[in-house]
Write a protein that holds these residues in place. Sequence first.
Motif, PDB file in Angstrom:
ATOM      1  N   LEU A  35      -0.514   8.435  -8.346  1.00 50.74           N
ATOM      2  CA  LEU A  35      -0.876   8.431  -6.923  1.00 50.74           C
ATOM      3  C   LEU A  35      -2.354   8.780  -6.704  1.00 50.74           C
ATOM      4  CD1 LEU A  35       2.237   9.884  -5.078  1.00 50.74           C
ATOM      5  CD2 LEU A  35       1.588   7.507  -5.424  1.00 50.74           C
ATOM      6  N   ASP A  81       1.695  13.942  -3.417  1.00 49.24           N
ATOM      7  CA  ASP A  81       1.355  13.054  -2.307  1.00 49.24           C
ATOM      8  C   ASP A  81       0.127  13.527  -1.531  1.00 49.24           C
ATOM      9  OD1 ASP A  81       3.255  11.035  -2.571  1.00 49.24           O
ATOM     10  OD2 ASP A  81       4.790  12.219  -1.585  1.00 49.24           O
ATOM     11  N   SER A 123       5.459  12.822   1.638  1.00 47.33           N
ATOM     12  CA  SER A 123       4.625  11.627   1.536  1.00 47.33           C
ATOM     13  C   SER A 123       3.669  11.470   2.728  1.00 47.33           C
ATOM     14  CB  SER A 123       5.504  10.368   1.403  1.00 47.33           C
ATOM     15  OG  SER A 123       4.746   9.271   0.953  1.00 47.33           O
ATOM     16  N   ARG A 125       0.276  10.818   4.916  1.00 48.38           N
ATOM     17  CA  ARG A 125      -0.920   9.999   4.814  1.00 48.38           C
ATOM     18  C   ARG A 125      -1.731  10.176   6.092  1.00 48.38           C
ATOM     19  NH1 ARG A 125       0.466  10.154   0.461  1.00 48.38           N
ATOM     20  NH2 ARG A 125       1.076   8.533  -1.012  1.00 48.38           N
ATOM     21  N   TYR A 162       6.679   4.122   0.854  1.00 45.41           N
ATOM     22  CA  TYR A 162       5.283   3.813   0.607  1.00 45.41           C
ATOM     23  C   TYR A 162       4.495   3.474   1.875  1.00 45.41           C
ATOM     24  CZ  TYR A 162       7.125   3.576  -4.116  1.00 45.41           C
ATOM     25  OH  TYR A 162       7.755   3.870  -5.298  1.00 45.41           O
TER      26      TYR A 162
END
Length: 198
Positions: A35, A81, A123, A125, A162
Motif C-alpha cells: 500500500l 492504510d 481504509s 483516504r 479499494y
Amino acid sequence: KFVAYVTFPEGILWRANLDGSNPVQLTDPPLYPTLLQWSPDGRQILFQAAESEGLLKLFLLSSQGGKPQMLLPSDNTTQFDGSWSPDGHKIVFGSMGSSAIIRILDLSNGQITDVPESQGRFSPRWSPDGRYIDALTGGASLTVFDIKTQQWSDIQKGEVGYPWWSHDGKLIYFLRPVDDPGVYRIRPSGGEAERVVD
C-alpha cells in the motif's frame, strides 16, 4: 516523474522513471512494503509492512533511498492504510488495538488524534481538497467524514472495496466485488453510484 512499485514475490520496493527505466532499489527483505503512498511533494513514500513481531506498522522512506523509518515506533497497535493530507503535514491511518479506529498523525509535532466516531471504520483516504476522509465500515460500506462539520455520512451500502479519490476530489471510485461487480464512482455527498467498468 516516477513510479514506485513492489516486486512479487520478493517484496522489494523500487522507484523508476514512468517508462520503467533506471530502476532504483529502495528496500531489502525481509521488510515487505505494501500500500505505497507518495507524499504530495514526491519526496517521501509511505507504506505499511510487518515489523519483527509480525504487527503491521507504517513506515516512511525518502524517495531517493535510505533507511525506512517506522512512523510510530512506541505505539503498540497495528497501523495500516496510511493516507497523506493534501498539504503533506498529516497522515490519516487505520489503527487496530482492542478495536478498529481511524487516527490522524500531525508530522510537525507528533500529536495523534482520533477521528470522532470512527470506531469500526478502516481504509481511510484523504480527499485532494482536504475536506473529506472516506473510509469503509466493518460491513465494507463506504462512508465519508466531513472535516468541517465533523460528521460521518453513509454514501454506499453493501460490500465495496479499494476506495480512491479522483484527482479533483469530486468523485470516489471503488470496486464492487459482488452484486453487479465492477468499478464504480460516486460523489462524496452520496447519490446514485455510476458503473465505470463492468
